[in-house]
Design a protein around this motif. Structure first.
Motif, mmCIF file in Angstrom:
data_model
loop_
_atom_site.group_PDB
_atom_site.id
_atom_site.type_symbol
_atom_site.label_atom_id
_atom_site.label_comp_id
_atom_site.label_asym_id
_atom_site.label_seq_id
_atom_site.Cartn_x
_atom_site.Cartn_y
_atom_site.Cartn_z
ATOM 1 N N HIS A 177 6.729 -22.192 -12.830
ATOM 2 C CA HIS A 177 7.107 -23.514 -11.587
ATOM 3 C C HIS A 177 6.422 -24.744 -12.795
ATOM 4 C CE1 HIS A 177 7.768 -26.336 -8.428
ATOM 5 N NE2 HIS A 177 6.914 -26.630 -8.527
ATOM 6 N N GLY A 178 6.576 -25.588 -13.381
ATOM 7 C CA GLY A 178 6.864 -26.705 -13.711
ATOM 8 C C GLY A 178 6.356 -27.046 -15.228
ATOM 9 N N TYR A 179 6.479 -26.279 -15.599
ATOM 10 C CA TYR A 179 6.256 -25.074 -17.455
ATOM 11 C C TYR A 179 7.270 -24.936 -17.370
ATOM 12 C CZ TYR A 179 2.466 -27.545 -16.342
ATOM 13 O OH TYR A 179 0.976 -29.078 -15.447
ATOM 14 N N GLU A 180 8.982 -25.103 -17.401
ATOM 15 C CA GLU A 180 9.740 -23.756 -17.776
ATOM 16 C C GLU A 180 10.432 -23.361 -19.066
ATOM 17 O OE1 GLU A 180 9.481 -26.516 -15.458
ATOM 18 O OE2 GLU A 180 9.849 -25.215 -13.183
ATOM 19 N N GLU A 181 9.536 -24.077 -19.456
ATOM 20 C CA GLU A 181 9.746 -23.318 -21.270
ATOM 21 C C GLU A 181 8.882 -22.404 -21.270
ATOM 22 O OE1 GLU A 181 6.152 -26.658 -21.570
ATOM 23 O OE2 GLU A 181 8.341 -26.854 -20.062
ATOM 24 N N PHE A 182 8.280 -22.152 -20.282
ATOM 25 C CA PHE A 182 7.167 -20.831 -20.583
ATOM 26 C C PHE A 182 7.799 -19.541 -19.716
ATOM 27 C CE2 PHE A 182 4.466 -24.050 -21.546
ATOM 28 C CZ PHE A 182 4.031 -23.426 -22.410
ATOM 29 N N GLU A 183 8.003 -18.576 -20.029
ATOM 30 C CA GLU A 183 8.561 -17.443 -19.341
ATOM 31 C C GLU A 183 7.394 -16.438 -18.396
ATOM 32 O OE1 GLU A 183 11.302 -15.194 -21.588
ATOM 33 O OE2 GLU A 183 12.618 -16.351 -21.303
ATOM 34 N N LEU A 184 7.844 -16.165 -17.048
ATOM 35 C CA LEU A 184 6.744 -15.102 -16.781
ATOM 36 C C LEU A 184 6.605 -14.170 -17.959
ATOM 37 C CD1 LEU A 184 7.533 -15.871 -12.767
ATOM 38 C CD2 LEU A 184 5.911 -17.099 -14.965
ATOM 39 N N PRO A 185 5.821 -13.373 -18.026
ATOM 40 C CA PRO A 185 5.891 -11.736 -18.152
ATOM 41 C C PRO A 185 6.394 -11.120 -17.393
ATOM 42 C CG PRO A 185 4.157 -12.919 -17.935
ATOM 43 C CD PRO A 185 3.944 -13.754 -17.467
ATOM 44 N N SER A 186 6.628 -10.051 -17.633
ATOM 45 C CA SER A 186 6.736 -8.341 -16.789
ATOM 46 C C SER A 186 5.430 -8.171 -15.149
ATOM 47 C CB SER A 186 6.627 -7.274 -17.697
ATOM 48 O OG SER A 186 6.083 -7.226 -18.292
ATOM 49 N N LEU A 187 6.335 -7.902 -14.429
ATOM 50 C CA LEU A 187 5.613 -7.898 -13.211
ATOM 51 C C LEU A 187 4.448 -6.467 -14.187
ATOM 52 C CD1 LEU A 187 8.594 -8.018 -10.326
ATOM 53 C CD2 LEU A 187 7.046 -9.348 -10.983
ATOM 54 N N PRO A 188 4.324 -5.545 -13.796
ATOM 55 C CA PRO A 188 4.227 -4.518 -14.671
ATOM 56 C C PRO A 188 2.702 -4.773 -15.560
ATOM 57 C CG PRO A 188 5.986 -3.648 -14.956
ATOM 58 C CD PRO A 188 6.630 -5.611 -14.887
ATOM 59 N N SER A 189 3.040 -6.060 -16.099
ATOM 60 C CA SER A 189 1.640 -6.932 -17.548
ATOM 61 C C SER A 189 0.888 -7.297 -16.503
ATOM 62 C CB SER A 189 2.321 -7.247 -18.237
ATOM 63 O OG SER A 189 2.977 -8.833 -17.693
ATOM 64 N N TYR A 190 0.969 -7.854 -15.315
ATOM 65 C CA TYR A 190 -0.358 -8.581 -14.268
ATOM 66 C C TYR A 190 -0.939 -7.837 -13.909
ATOM 67 C CZ TYR A 190 2.664 -12.843 -14.550
ATOM 68 O OH TYR A 190 3.459 -14.381 -14.466
ATOM 69 N N VAL A 191 -0.212 -6.526 -13.259
ATOM 70 C CA VAL A 191 -1.891 -5.336 -13.162
ATOM 71 C C VAL A 191 -2.453 -5.420 -13.638
ATOM 72 C CG1 VAL A 191 -1.952 -3.768 -12.357
ATOM 73 C CG2 VAL A 191 0.182 -4.252 -11.631
ATOM 74 N N ASP A 192 -2.495 -5.268 -15.313
ATOM 75 C CA ASP A 192 -3.480 -5.145 -16.717
ATOM 76 C C ASP A 192 -3.957 -5.653 -16.060
ATOM 77 O OD1 ASP A 192 -2.509 -2.438 -16.498
ATOM 78 O OD2 ASP A 192 -1.004 -3.001 -18.112
ATOM 79 N N LEU A 193 -3.681 -7.375 -16.335
ATOM 80 C CA LEU A 193 -3.988 -8.816 -16.809
ATOM 81 C C LEU A 193 -5.016 -9.236 -15.513
ATOM 82 C CD1 LEU A 193 -1.222 -10.868 -17.947
ATOM 83 C CD2 LEU A 193 -3.255 -10.223 -18.923
ATOM 84 N N TYR A 194 -5.051 -8.359 -13.978
ATOM 85 C CA TYR A 194 -5.957 -9.199 -13.286
ATOM 86 C C TYR A 194 -6.989 -7.743 -13.178
ATOM 87 C CZ TYR A 194 -3.475 -12.987 -12.223
ATOM 88 O OH TYR A 194 -2.836 -13.923 -11.414
#
Length: 338
Positions: free
Chosen positions: A261-278
């Motif tokens: 949001h507000g930085y639409e040139e950056f795509e969100l990573p895949s949903l599963p990757s967030y689990v590992d990131l956090y």
């Protein structure tokens, strides 16, 4: 307290502070100020919050105790088109509550009017001056610490925290909210505005609140901020994650969102990757796990489609998930409080 909420040209879509106050705070909302929707009622736009008339400005509001600025724009600046309404409120003897980074108490005109009319300017984002670095002891409290984290900013972390804490209490659990943002602080009446704290003290400001409440309650629901991948807000996200030393994480996402949001040139990573990131980021200081997920499906009109999308989200993050507004919190609380 009777209040009016300023939400000009942003209600309801970009007025999340207004919606949070309407949904969870103890204030009696007498009116919402929005020039674009004047003549409507809140219920015409949002069916599940406190209702009130929508008016064009303070001149259309009857007696209230305070004017609350219910918009949280990127950067937290003050829009000069709001000045007339704030001026009118102060001249009428109303307090003004603001969650902006722009402090009203530093505005010469507002400060003079507040003093002349015996009003209070409450800049919610003005942090305490006695904050320190964290000692790394939040994990020592008796309470189970549950933190909402996000795939992006503005995905519902505050709403999910409030819904989970409220429903946990109604189910007989001893639960409290740890407010870290302007809306949560307005609702709860206390807290540290983490996105305004000096970076070295961010984790310490969260830890201070955990220590204050951690031995008084069995469960603490910590209001998350930003996202670990957000190019502007990741620092505050990391500070809350490490400062809270959370036991469990609830991953919040907005259905269909593909870019930041507000930085639409950056795509969100895949949903599963967030689990590992956090989980990987938390691991050196706390064994936090993504135990549940919360999905905002408000843009989906059909309940059946929303349920299917929630199920897909649950599969993607390998954890129970729900839209807490649309379908309730039972499944999440069963996973979090077992």
């Amino acid at each position: 307290m009777q209040i009016a909420i300023l939400a000009h040209e942003k209600f309801p879509g970009r007025a999340k502070t207004a919606l949070g106050v309407l949904r969870y705070a103890d204030y009696d909302v007498e009116a919402v100020l929005d020039r674009d929707s004047a003549g409507d009622r809140v219920v015409d736009h949002v069916p599940d919050v406190q209702d009130a008339p929508i008016v064009a400005g303070m001149d259309d509001v009857e007696d209230v105790d305070a004017l609350l600025i219910g918009i949280a724009p990127i950067g937290g600046g003050f829009d000069e088109s709001w000045r007339e309404d704030v001026r009118t409120a102060l001249e009428r003897g109303c307090d003004v509550i603001s969650g902006l980074h722009y402090f009203l108490e530093d505005d010469e005109e507002f400060a003079v009017l507040a003093e002349e009319n015996d009003c209070e300017l409450w800049d919610v984002r003005n942090p305490s001056e006695d904050l320190t670095v964290a000692d790394g002891v939040a994990g020592d409290v008796d309470a189970e610490v549950i933190l909402t984290v996000g795939t992006d900013c503005s995905v519902g972390k505050m709403t999910v925290s409030m819904e989970l804490a409220r429903d946990a209490r109604e189910a007989g659990y001893d639960a409290a909210v740890i407010p870290t943002g302007q809306t949560g602080i307005m609702i709860e009446g206390w807290g540290n505005p983490i996105d305004r704290v000096v970076s070295d003290f961010t984790a310490g400001a969260v830890e201070e609140m955990i220590l204050e409440k951690g031995d008084e309650h069995d469960y603490l629901f910590v209001e998350g901020q930003g996202s670990i991948v957000h190019p502007a807000y990741s620092a505050v996200t990391c500070g809350i994650l490490h400062g809270s030393m959370a036991d469990q994480l609830v991953l919040c996402h907005d259905a269909g969102r593909e870019a930041i949001h507000g930085y639409e040139e950056f795509e969100l990573p895949s949903l599963p990757s967030y689990v590992d990131l956090y989980e990987d980021l938390a691991e050196p200081v706390a064994d936090a796990t993504v135990t549940a997920g919360a999905l905002n499906t408000s843009d989906l009109a059909d309940d059946a489609a929303a349920r299917d999308t929630v199920e897909e989200y649950a599969d993607a993050i390998d954890a129970p998930a729900a839209d807490v507004i649309r379908f309730g919190t039972d499944d999440l609380l069963e996973a979090l409080l077992e």
